[in-house]
Scaffold this motif. Sequence first.
Motif, short mmCIF file in Angstrom:
data_model
loop_
_atom_site.label_atom_id
_atom_site.label_comp_id
_atom_site.label_asym_id
_atom_site.label_seq_id
_atom_site.Cartn_x
_atom_site.Cartn_y
_atom_site.Cartn_z
N LEU B 27 4.91 -54.43 13.06
CA LEU B 27 6.13 -54.25 13.85
C LEU B 27 6.18 -55.22 15.02
O LEU B 27 7.24 -55.75 15.37
N ARG B 31 8.79 -58.09 15.89
CA ARG B 31 9.40 -58.20 17.22
C ARG B 31 9.35 -59.64 17.70
O ARG B 31 10.35 -60.19 18.18
N PHE B 34 11.74 -61.91 16.06
CA PHE B 34 13.10 -61.74 16.61
C PHE B 34 13.24 -62.39 17.98
O PHE B 34 14.33 -62.81 18.36
N LYS B 86 16.14 -60.20 4.50
CA LYS B 86 15.48 -58.89 4.48
C LYS B 86 14.76 -58.62 5.80
O LYS B 86 14.81 -57.51 6.32
N ARG B 88 15.43 -60.07 8.75
CA ARG B 88 16.37 -60.00 9.87
C ARG B 88 17.00 -58.61 9.97
O ARG B 88 17.31 -58.12 11.05
N GLU B 89 17.16 -57.97 8.83
CA GLU B 89 17.78 -56.64 8.83
C GLU B 89 16.83 -55.53 9.29
O GLU B 89 17.23 -54.36 9.33
N VAL B 90 15.61 -55.92 9.64
CA VAL B 90 14.73 -54.95 10.29
C VAL B 90 15.10 -54.79 11.77
O VAL B 90 14.72 -53.82 12.41
N TRP B 91 15.84 -55.75 12.31
CA TRP B 91 16.20 -55.65 13.72
C TRP B 91 16.83 -54.31 14.11
O TRP B 91 16.45 -53.71 15.13
N PRO B 92 17.77 -53.77 13.34
CA PRO B 92 18.32 -52.46 13.72
C PRO B 92 17.25 -51.38 13.87
O PRO B 92 17.38 -50.50 14.73
N VAL B 93 16.21 -51.42 13.06
CA VAL B 93 15.13 -50.44 13.20
C VAL B 93 14.43 -50.62 14.54
O VAL B 93 14.21 -49.65 15.29
N LEU B 94 14.10 -51.87 14.88
CA LEU B 94 13.42 -52.11 16.16
C LEU B 94 14.35 -51.82 17.34
O LEU B 94 13.92 -51.33 18.38
N ALA B 95 15.63 -52.11 17.17
CA ALA B 95 16.58 -51.82 18.25
C ALA B 95 16.69 -50.31 18.48
O ALA B 95 16.80 -49.86 19.62
N SER B 96 16.62 -49.53 17.41
CA SER B 96 16.68 -48.07 17.59
C SER B 96 15.37 -47.55 18.20
O SER B 96 15.39 -46.60 18.99
N MET B 97 14.25 -48.20 17.89
CA MET B 97 12.99 -47.85 18.56
C MET B 97 13.07 -48.18 20.05
O MET B 97 12.59 -47.42 20.90
#
Lengths: 160, 160
Positions: B27, B31, B34, B86, B88-97
Amino acid sequence: MTQRTSTSEWPCPIAKAVDELGDGWTLLIMRDAFRGARRFDDFHRSLGIGRNILTERLRVLVDRGLLSKRPYSDHPPRYEYRLTDKGREVWPVLASMAAWSDQWLNGPEGPPVVYRHQACGHDMHAEVVCSECREPVDVRAMRARRGPGFPSGLDDPWLP
Amino acid sequence: MTQRTSTSEWPCPIAKAVDELGDGWTLLIMRDAFRGARRFDDFHRSLGIGRNILTERLRVLVDRGLLSKRPYSDHPPRYEYRLTDKGREVWPVLASMAAWSDQWLNGPEGPPVVYRHQACGHDMHAEVVCSECREPVDVRAMRARRGPGFPSGLDDPWLP
């Protein structure tokens, strides 16, 4: 991962969250709490992990205030684990992981699980949006800068 | 965590995602990608982890298609790591964290980092909403059921 460097004091909200949530078993224990697991044996049956690992992870989740522990039997002493407000608010993180997973990890047969939002009555997936304009977040449109909690004198090449 | 049970085949989108993302260093590597890290030494300097651990995590992220690896120097051979779609679309998960972290983990001095959404021009945090009604998701209003990708004959006490 229990032995890794603590990132709880890093001046980054993601690193702080990773310190509390960035562990596979921890995330799956939280998943099961959201599914309705409360008792040690609920988690143990569902996850199939060693009792010592489960005990340790549950202890950390209670210490950090994501789960509360309370007795449901005195003889023998038995406890159940309930989501606190802090723990319940982890759901959006897991929901965004589920949405990413359905986008990228499913086989041709489709999603293993379908979620329905009872509040609106529709099958749905989670979307992560900007609190201000309500549009989906894209990292290419994000800029980060130091906030009031950033330690003075500390350098970070990526933060103005 | 590298040795733990693979949960990639569990019929649950969260378990599948945890298999790819449920590791603290993974993770944090994402980060940093990003934030703009591309080269091995960018990640190494930022995270301060052993080179062998970093090499292994980057290899897995490339194998799974979250980062792509391409040469930027032939002599000596050197590579940079770029986010794929694929990844880049993890960003929403990190943003919600990050949003959860700012809600629950900050000290009295406030957030270490402030995010601005350039698309709308406002400081913001991420919110996780229902794709259909656009209201924030609350786990108490969610119901999960078996989807077309759920293996027939498998029992799950929490899924109708």
